[in-house]
Write a protein that holds these residues in place. Structure first.
Motif, PDB file in Angstrom:
ATOM      1  N   ASP A 441     -44.474 -15.288 -42.470  1.00  8.54           N
ATOM      2  CA  ASP A 441     -44.831 -16.316 -41.497  1.00  8.54           C
ATOM      3  C   ASP A 441     -46.341 -16.256 -41.278  1.00  8.54           C
ATOM      4  OD1 ASP A 441     -45.505 -17.568 -39.025  1.00  8.54           O
ATOM      5  OD2 ASP A 441     -43.440 -17.392 -38.338  1.00  8.54           O
ATOM      6  N   PRO A 442     -47.077 -17.317 -41.590  1.00  9.77           N
ATOM      7  CA  PRO A 442     -48.547 -17.246 -41.509  1.00  9.77           C
ATOM      8  C   PRO A 442     -49.072 -16.961 -40.113  1.00  9.77           C
ATOM      9  CG  PRO A 442     -47.802 -19.505 -41.912  1.00  9.77           C
ATOM     10  CD  PRO A 442     -46.613 -18.623 -42.102  1.00  9.77           C
ATOM     11  N   LEU A 443     -48.359 -17.384 -39.066  1.00  8.21           N
ATOM     12  CA  LEU A 443     -48.823 -17.137 -37.707  1.00  8.21           C
ATOM     13  C   LEU A 443     -48.623 -15.680 -37.304  1.00  8.21           C
ATOM     14  CD1 LEU A 443     -47.608 -20.373 -35.885  1.00  8.21           C
ATOM     15  CD2 LEU A 443     -49.935 -19.783 -36.592  1.00  8.21           C
ATOM     16  N   ILE A 444     -47.627 -15.041 -37.856  1.00 12.94           N
ATOM     17  CA  ILE A 444     -47.437 -13.605 -37.614  1.00 12.94           C
ATOM     18  C   ILE A 444     -48.382 -12.801 -38.493  1.00 12.94           C
ATOM     19  CG2 ILE A 444     -45.816 -11.693 -37.978  1.00 12.94           C
ATOM     20  CD1 ILE A 444     -43.635 -13.439 -36.812  1.00 12.94           C
ATOM     21  N   ARG A 445     -48.548 -13.237 -39.718  1.00 18.00           N
ATOM     22  CA  ARG A 445     -49.415 -12.505 -40.648  1.00 18.00           C
ATOM     23  C   ARG A 445     -50.841 -12.400 -40.128  1.00 18.00           C
ATOM     24  NH1 ARG A 445     -49.438 -14.222 -46.893  1.00 18.00           N
ATOM     25  NH2 ARG A 445     -47.426 -13.154 -46.761  1.00 18.00           N
ATOM     26  N   LYS A 446     -51.324 -13.407 -39.421  1.00 14.82           N
ATOM     27  CA  LYS A 446     -52.722 -13.405 -38.980  1.00 14.82           C
ATOM     28  C   LYS A 446     -52.949 -12.597 -37.700  1.00 14.82           C
ATOM     29  CE  LYS A 446     -54.527 -17.220 -37.447  1.00 14.82           C
ATOM     30  NZ  LYS A 446     -54.904 -18.647 -37.334  1.00 14.82           N
ATOM     31  N   MET A 447     -51.904 -12.018 -37.136  1.00 11.25           N
ATOM     32  CA  MET A 447     -52.040 -11.239 -35.906  1.00 11.25           C
ATOM     33  C   MET A 447     -52.706  -9.884 -36.174  1.00 11.25           C
ATOM     34  SD  MET A 447     -48.337 -12.049 -34.133  1.00 11.25           S
ATOM     35  CE  MET A 447     -48.557 -10.800 -32.853  1.00 11.25           C
ATOM     36  N   HIS A 448     -53.180  -9.261 -35.090  1.00 12.40           N
ATOM     37  CA  HIS A 448     -53.829  -7.952 -35.188  1.00 12.40           C
ATOM     38  C   HIS A 448     -53.197  -6.988 -34.188  1.00 12.40           C
ATOM     39  CE1 HIS A 448     -56.926  -9.713 -37.703  1.00 12.40           C
ATOM     40  NE2 HIS A 448     -57.117 -10.654 -36.794  1.00 12.40           N
ATOM     41  N   ILE A 449     -52.958  -5.762 -34.640  1.00  8.47           N
ATOM     42  CA  ILE A 449     -52.421  -4.705 -33.785  1.00  8.47           C
ATOM     43  C   ILE A 449     -53.448  -3.579 -33.734  1.00  8.47           C
ATOM     44  CG2 ILE A 449     -50.560  -3.042 -33.432  1.00  8.47           C
ATOM     45  CD1 ILE A 449     -48.723  -4.911 -35.014  1.00  8.47           C
ATOM     46  N   GLY A 459     -60.321   2.106 -30.066  1.00  5.13           N
ATOM     47  CA  GLY A 459     -59.556   1.341 -31.046  1.00  5.13           C
ATOM     48  C   GLY A 459     -59.589  -0.155 -30.789  1.00  5.13           C
ATOM     49  N   GLN A 460     -60.393  -0.586 -29.803  1.00  3.44           N
ATOM     50  CA  GLN A 460     -60.559  -2.009 -29.456  1.00  3.44           C
ATOM     51  C   GLN A 460     -59.220  -2.681 -29.148  1.00  3.44           C
ATOM     52  OE1 GLN A 460     -62.906  -3.708 -32.685  1.00  3.44           O
ATOM     53  NE2 GLN A 460     -64.796  -2.802 -31.905  1.00  3.44           N
ATOM     54  N   HIS A 461     -58.340  -1.938 -28.457  1.00  4.73           N
ATOM     55  CA  HIS A 461     -56.999  -2.466 -28.186  1.00  4.73           C
ATOM     56  C   HIS A 461     -57.013  -3.689 -27.278  1.00  4.73           C
ATOM     57  CE1 HIS A 461     -57.691   0.470 -24.872  1.00  4.73           C
ATOM     58  NE2 HIS A 461     -57.038  -0.411 -24.141  1.00  4.73           N
ATOM     59  N   HIS A 462     -58.058  -3.852 -26.484  1.00  3.65           N
ATOM     60  CA  HIS A 462     -58.100  -4.992 -25.566  1.00  3.65           C
ATOM     61  C   HIS A 462     -58.172  -6.331 -26.288  1.00  3.65           C
ATOM     62  CE1 HIS A 462     -59.559  -1.698 -22.905  1.00  3.65           C
ATOM     63  NE2 HIS A 462     -58.876  -2.352 -21.996  1.00  3.65           N
ATOM     64  N   VAL A 463     -58.692  -6.362 -27.521  1.00  2.00           N
ATOM     65  CA  VAL A 463     -58.854  -7.639 -28.214  1.00  2.00           C
ATOM     66  C   VAL A 463     -57.853  -7.817 -29.351  1.00  2.00           C
ATOM     67  CG1 VAL A 463     -61.274  -7.923 -27.564  1.00  2.00           C
ATOM     68  CG2 VAL A 463     -60.706  -6.716 -29.691  1.00  2.00           C
ATOM     69  N   GLY A 464     -56.856  -6.957 -29.432  1.00  2.00           N
ATOM     70  CA  GLY A 464     -55.784  -7.165 -30.396  1.00  2.00           C
ATOM     71  C   GLY A 464     -54.781  -8.175 -29.856  1.00  2.00           C
ATOM     72  N   ASP A 465     -54.109  -8.884 -30.760  1.00  2.00           N
ATOM     73  CA  ASP A 465     -52.992  -9.723 -30.302  1.00  2.00           C
ATOM     74  C   ASP A 465     -51.989  -8.856 -29.556  1.00  2.00           C
ATOM     75  OD1 ASP A 465     -53.125 -12.594 -31.661  1.00  2.00           O
ATOM     76  OD2 ASP A 465     -53.869 -11.141 -33.120  1.00  2.00           O
ATOM     77  N   ILE A 466     -51.718  -7.682 -30.136  1.00  2.00           N
ATOM     78  CA  ILE A 466     -50.904  -6.668 -29.480  1.00  2.00           C
ATOM     79  C   ILE A 466     -51.739  -5.397 -29.450  1.00  2.00           C
ATOM     80  CG2 ILE A 466     -48.766  -5.334 -29.547  1.00  2.00           C
ATOM     81  CD1 ILE A 466     -47.495  -7.579 -31.156  1.00  2.00           C
ATOM     82  N   SER A 490     -57.910 -11.420 -28.487  1.00  2.00           N
ATOM     83  CA  SER A 490     -58.384 -12.155 -29.661  1.00  2.00           C
ATOM     84  C   SER A 490     -59.838 -11.810 -29.939  1.00  2.00           C
ATOM     85  CB  SER A 490     -58.254 -13.665 -29.427  1.00  2.00           C
ATOM     86  OG  SER A 490     -58.892 -14.406 -30.454  1.00  2.00           O
ATOM     87  N   PHE A 491     -60.222 -11.894 -31.225  1.00  3.50           N
ATOM     88  CA  PHE A 491     -61.635 -11.741 -31.584  1.00  3.50           C
ATOM     89  C   PHE A 491     -62.014 -12.601 -32.779  1.00  3.50           C
ATOM     90  CE2 PHE A 491     -59.275  -8.555 -33.929  1.00  3.50           C
ATOM     91  CZ  PHE A 491     -59.807  -8.604 -35.206  1.00  3.50           C
ATOM     92  N   ASP A 492     -61.075 -13.306 -33.366  1.00  5.54           N
ATOM     93  CA  ASP A 492     -61.360 -14.108 -34.555  1.00  5.54           C
ATOM     94  C   ASP A 492     -62.022 -15.433 -34.202  1.00  5.54           C
ATOM     95  OD1 ASP A 492     -60.511 -12.440 -36.592  1.00  5.54           O
ATOM     96  OD2 ASP A 492     -58.426 -13.095 -36.464  1.00  5.54           O
ATOM     97  N   GLY A 493     -62.900 -15.887 -35.095  1.00  4.20           N
ATOM     98  CA  GLY A 493     -63.461 -17.224 -34.993  1.00  4.20           C
ATOM     99  C   GLY A 493     -64.292 -17.485 -33.761  1.00  4.20           C
ATOM    100  N   GLY A 494     -64.859 -16.439 -33.171  1.00  6.51           N
ATOM    101  CA  GLY A 494     -65.667 -16.621 -31.977  1.00  6.51           C
ATOM    102  C   GLY A 494     -64.854 -16.794 -30.706  1.00  6.51           C
ATOM    103  N   ASP A 495     -63.532 -16.711 -30.811  1.00  8.54           N
ATOM    104  CA  ASP A 495     -62.654 -16.860 -29.647  1.00  8.54           C
ATOM    105  C   ASP A 495     -62.252 -15.466 -29.168  1.00  8.54           C
ATOM    106  OD1 ASP A 495     -60.872 -17.658 -27.708  1.00  8.54           O
ATOM    107  OD2 ASP A 495     -59.287 -18.247 -29.115  1.00  8.54           O
ATOM    108  N   THR A 496     -63.111 -14.861 -28.363  1.00 16.85           N
ATOM    109  CA  THR A 496     -62.848 -13.506 -27.882  1.00 16.85           C
ATOM    110  C   THR A 496     -62.105 -13.572 -26.557  1.00 16.85           C
ATOM    111  OG1 THR A 496     -64.903 -12.768 -28.923  1.00 16.85           O
ATOM    112  CG2 THR A 496     -63.866 -11.268 -27.358  1.00 16.85           C
ATOM    113  N   ARG A 497     -60.984 -12.865 -26.497  1.00 18.78           N
ATOM    114  CA  ARG A 497     -60.177 -12.814 -25.277  1.00 18.78           C
ATOM    115  C   ARG A 497     -59.749 -11.372 -25.020  1.00 18.78           C
ATOM    116  NH1 ARG A 497     -55.811 -17.826 -26.062  1.00 18.78           N
ATOM    117  NH2 ARG A 497     -57.230 -19.252 -27.184  1.00 18.78           N
TER     118      ARG A 497
END
Length: 585
Positions: A441-449, A459-466, A490-497
């Motif tokens: 699933d491309p939406l799951i594949r692009k996630m970060h843990i 480990g930068q856990h605050h910006v992982g999807d999980i 999030s941290f991809d594409g300039g969208d940091t959350r």
């Protein structure tokens, strides 16, 4: 040759001072003879990049790689280090694009400094309350979308602030990143100072972002200035550091001494006004033109020939690797290959093997990444099948770089005094679990843990999807290693959350199972095309917590449940043991 006569054979990004290593060697001897106060020596030792571990009489040596840059000769030297001095026979790439080596006896650290100094590597100010290693994007200089190559400017920044009188004893550490485009690969928003390249009226400059950070109060940085010409970015940064250095209130509580706390209290407008007032000082009258400090290196002249006699081939596994691990660069005919390093580890043989591969396929240069991986650049397109085969031969040919199977972890209780849990052990367990499920699933594949062994966020856990950070939970049979859960970072594409914290502690041994539950819930309840970060933003972590309710209950301690009372890779019952860390010294 007497150590006092040693001179480095190669010039590096950072100047190697032989007398500095001689002095460190002498001070180590004095300390071991009882002539140094331990706390005073600790602060001195940290500025040399030597960090105490939780194991008695063991040190972690941190080696800086400004902007993540490393070359083949340096990798060979690190391979010698791993084989000769590191009991585990490996090195570890960090999210700060450093190399760390663990369980090193203090008395051999000067020998190692000379070993790596011969190839232009330094440990100077890799630890302590200093300007830490400057991170960058592995695509800088080859990114089709970059306004200009930031590499020379990142190096100039590192050169300017190392050994600077105002950076030797800051209230706390100061972290810096240089991204290569608006995609902000280097995650400016979680740094004390971040730079994003811009062109304005034909002139090079940077958007400067400050006040970011993770740990106990995660904050996203804000724009200090939307555009600062390259002639002034060092001067403006020095103004920020001077304010940081003289803000006495930050020295009263080292746990709240990062610059983000000060900016959060007074606001960005007031902080900007203070910067502008500082820029009126007499110290600004000198030239801050970075030109003399720029690191200029024409990588194209060493690039392999596009007409080499390379082995070609095809296949499903190769195609999968091509899809995830290979990126186009702006120079025709060349590609960037992302080498996926399992949890950032490189063994002594792999150091030499990667060095040899870089000489043949990448002009003898590499870049480290904040995903704890390594990038070959200037790889001829026609050589990719051969490169993939060679990587498989050394155990580094897996696909999935920068995807859900690319797990990020700090060392945790394997070595860190502040560690609460074995994050590396959990990382291995999660890797095994994620590799075993369907991630097509491309939406799951692009996630970060991502995970950290404590709340500090290495480990930068605050910006992982999980994201997870280590914690201790109380069970009927005593303490249980557990993890706090963060969702939707999030941290991809300039969208940091910053991920939202779920109100649950998950026992360490059940975390892989919990991830499976989270992924299933997301897949079943998301809207069409909805990424995980947007799913969490829409429903909130409270909508996911009921899915994890079963993980709250801890069993009575008996032979069958003992595993839950032991951490990953450990064989004894868990007991929280946390020493005094050296991050805030």
């Amino acid at each position: 040759m007497a150590t006092a006569e040693w001179q480095p054979k190669t010039e590096g990004i950072l100047e190697i001072l032989p007398e500095e290593i001689v002095d460190f060697e002498e001070q180590v001897a004095r300390f071991q003879a009882g002539e140094w106060n331990p706390n005073d020596f600790m602060a001195y030792r940290l500025r040399q990049g030597v960090y105490g571990q939780r194991q008695a009489d063991s040190q972690m040596l941190r080696i800086k790689a400004p902007f993540g840059g490393i070359n083949a000769d340096q990798m060979d030297a690190l391979g010698v280090l791993a084989e000769k001095y590191a009991p585990l026979g490996k090195g570890h790439v960090t999210t700060r694009e450093n190399f760390q080596f663990h369980h090193i006896p203090l008395e051999v650290t000067p020998e190692i400094m000379r070993l790596i100094g011969d190839v232009g590597l330094s440990t100077r100010e890799a630890c302590g309350n200093t300007v830490r290693n400057v991170t960058g994007s592995p695509m800088a200089g080859v990114n089709p979308d970059e306004p200009f190559d930031v590499t020379p400017y990142a190096a100039a920044y590192a050169r300017y602030f190392v050994r600077h009188p105002f950076t030797q004893s800051l209230p706390r550490k100061f972290k810096t990143s240089f991204s290569d485009s608006d995609d902000d690969y280097a995650i400016s928003a979680i740094h004390d100072m971040g730079f994003i390249p811009k062109i304005k009226d034909g002139k090079k400059g940077f958007k400067m972002v400050t006040g970011g950070g993770t740990a106990i109060m995660p904050k996203l940085g804000q724009a200090l200035y939307e555009f600062v010409p390259v002639e002034e970015y060092i001067k403006v940064t020095e103004a920020v550091i001077r304010i940081f250095h003289k803000t006495d209130e930050l020295r009263k509580n080292r746990m709240k001494a990062r610059i983000k706390f000060y900016i959060d209290r007074i606001g960005m407008d007031e902080f900007r006004a203070q910067v502008e007032e500082e820029l009126k000082g007499e110290w600004t009258q000198k030239s801050f033109d970075p030109t003399p400090l720029l690191f200029i290196e024409d990588e194209s002249k060493d690039a392999p020939s596009l007409k080499g006699d390379y082995k070609t081939g095809s296949g499903k596994e190769f195609d999968r690797w091509m899809d995830s691990n290979v990126k186009s660069q702006k120079q025709d005919g060349y590609k960037v290959v992302m080498v996926k390093l399992p949890l950032g580890d490189v063994d002594n043989n792999q150091f030499h093997q990667l060095a040899d591969m870089s000489r043949k396929y990448a002009g003898g240069r590499m870049r480290l990444t904040h995903q704890q991986n390594l990038a070959f650049r200037w790889v001829p397109s026609e050589s990719l099948y051969e490169v993939w085969e060679k990587l498989n031969e050394i155990g580094l040919g897996d696909p999935g770089a920068h995807e859900i199977t690319d797990i990020v972890s700090c060392p945790g209780t394997d070595s860190c005094k502040l560690g609460i849990t074995s994050s590396m052990g959990l990382g291995s367990a999660i890797s095994e679990m994620v590799e075993s499920i369907d991630t097509s699933d491309p939406l799951i594949r692009k996630m970060h843990i991502k995970m950290s062994g404590c709340p500090n966020g290495c480990g930068q856990h605050h910006v992982g999807d999980i994201g997870f950070h280590g914690a201790a939970a109380k069970g009927p049979g005593g303490q249980v290693p557990a993890y706090e859960l963060f969702l939707g970072g999030s941290f991809d594409g300039g969208d940091t959350r910053i991920g939202q914290r779920a109100k649950i502690k998950i026992p360490a041994k059940r975390v892989p199972e919990a991830i499976g539950k989270i992924l299933s819930h997301y897949k079943n309840d998301r809207k069409d095309g909805e990424e995980f970060k947007d799913f969490v933003a829409r429903v909130g972590p409270e909508a996911i917590e009921p899915v994890l309710e079963e993980f709250k209950d801890l069993p009575e301690l008996n032979r069958d449940s003992l595993q839950y009372y032991m951490d990953w890779t450990k064989t004894v019952k868990y007991q929280l043991e946390r020493g005094e860390g050296e991050c805030a010294v």
